[in-house]
Design an enzyme around this catalytic site. Structure first.
Site, PDB file in Angstrom:
ATOM      1  N   ASP A 164       0.860  -1.215   0.071  1.00  0.00           N
ATOM      2  CA  ASP A 164       0.005  -0.021   0.003  1.00  0.00           C
ATOM      3  C   ASP A 164       0.854   1.190   0.144  1.00  0.00           C
ATOM      4  OD1 ASP A 164      -2.432   1.310   0.068  1.00  0.00           O
ATOM      5  OD2 ASP A 164      -2.356   1.278   2.217  1.00  0.00           O
ATOM      6  N   HIS A 197      -7.279   9.896   3.795  1.00  0.00           N
ATOM      7  CA  HIS A 197      -7.176   8.905   5.051  1.00  0.00           C
ATOM      8  C   HIS A 197      -7.736   9.244   6.117  1.00  0.00           C
ATOM      9  CE1 HIS A 197      -3.921   7.288   1.988  1.00  0.00           C
ATOM     10  NE2 HIS A 197      -4.815   6.517   1.922  1.00  0.00           N
TER      11      HIS A 197
HETATM   12  P1  13P Z   1      -8.535   4.872   5.637  1.00  0.00           P
HETATM   13  O1  13P Z   1      -7.633   4.571   6.792  1.00  0.00           O
HETATM   14  O2  13P Z   1      -9.269   6.178   5.528  1.00  0.00           O
HETATM   15  O3  13P Z   1      -9.780   3.856   5.762  1.00  0.00           O
HETATM   16  O4  13P Z   1      -7.837   4.848   4.250  1.00  0.00           O
HETATM   17  C1  13P Z   1      -7.234   3.391   3.913  1.00  0.00           C
HETATM   18  C2  13P Z   1      -6.430   3.544   2.660  1.00  0.00           C
HETATM   19  O5  13P Z   1      -6.683   4.218   1.979  1.00  0.00           O
HETATM   20  C3  13P Z   1      -5.242   2.632   2.627  1.00  0.00           C
HETATM   21  O6  13P Z   1      -4.571   2.860   1.445  1.00  0.00           O
END
Ligand code: 13P
Length: 287
Positions: free
Chosen positions: A84, A177
């Protein structure tokens, strides 16, 4: 066996649903998400940030743990292990460690540099059957030290990056996020529709899935979003359940201090929220 995320996301675009990416931090989180996917016959993407990779002692440990766990638990639904918001170096480390998917987050580079690095990584990943996500327009908020201002991606830039052969694309549409502030304007569906028009059937990714209202999620899916990332919401569920266990004094009763007992309510809570998201995204029985 891990699979790349390409096929599951292409199927999701065609079927008008989305596959959830849930971030993992340790054995309990991984187990909870894998079991929920299997119980609901849903494809799933396990997300690992560079910070979480480091926390788990490195990407090799993560890949080995996930692969062994899938075997021991007889997980047969499609599972992708995905980096990620990867750096250029992080992508190479994950490719080597056995991940089946990576995200190269070049959104903070000038577009030319983002293009050069993305093209190179597309080639390397595809030679190995690994899927690759790219990002245009940084996602707002803060995640593991990666801070973005919540831009709206330029659809033309999205098209340029899409044409490099990436398998799915994260386009900033006002999503951030973490928790959304009270004055958040919501997702920019015009920008999303324009991007979709230019990129065709390439799956789009929605980051910052925590706290986006259900109707916006459904509209986003109808406009081509096929992967939705959820992280903070799982963290909050885990935290609340763990807090409750301790506040009720359960850690002080009998062997309640055993980590297997201490972490059980939080782990169960993750299963609840992951299932809820799979229902909302429409991925149940799509394995
Ligand atoms: P959140 O933590 O806002 O749910 O976002 C997760 C995300 O986009 C991980 O790349």
């Amino acid at each position: 066996m891990l699979v790349s995320a390409t096929e599951m996301l292409n199927k999701a675009v065609a079927g008008k649903y989305a596959v959830g990416q849930f971030n993992i931090y340790n054995l309990e989180w991984t187990k909870a998400i894998l079991q929920t996917a299997q119980e609901n016959n849903s494809p799933v993407i396990l997300g690992v940030s560079e910070g979480a990779g480091k926390y788990m002692t490195g990407f090799k440990t993560v890949a080995a743990m996930v692969k062994a766990m899938m075997e021991e638990l007889n997980i047969t639904v499609p599972v992708a292990l995905h980096l990620d918001h990867g750096t250029y170096e992080g992508c190479y480390k994950c490719i080597e460690a056995g991940f089946s998917s990576v995200m190269f987050d070049g959104s903070h580079f000038p577009i030319e540099e983002n293009i050069a690095k993305t093209s190179e990584l597309v080639k390397v990943c595809h030679e190995k059957g690994i899927s690759i996500e790219a990002e245009v327009g940084s996602i707002g908020g803060e995640e593991d030290g990666v801070v973005g201002a919540g831009e709206i991606a330029d659809p033309e830039e999205c098209k340029k990056i899409a044409d490099l052969g990436v398998d799915f694309l994260a386009a900033g549409i006002g999503n951030i996020h973490g928790k959304y502030p009270a004055n958040w304007k919501g997702l920019d569906f015009d920008a999303l529709a324009k991007t979709k028009e230019l990129i065709g059937d390439l799956p789009l990714v929605l980051h910052g899935g925590t706290g986006i209202p259900a109707d916006m999620i459904q509209t986003a899916i109808s406009l081509g979003v096929a992967k939705i990332n959820v992280n903070t919401e799982c963290q909050l569920y885990f935290q609340e359940a763990t807090r409750k266990y301790i506040e009720e004094g359960k850690d002080l009763q009998g062997k309640g201090f055993d980590p297997r007992k201490l972490l059980a309510p939080g782990t169960e809570a993750i299963k609840v929220i992951v299932k809820e998201k799979m229902e909302l995204f429409g991925s149940i029985d799509k394995a």
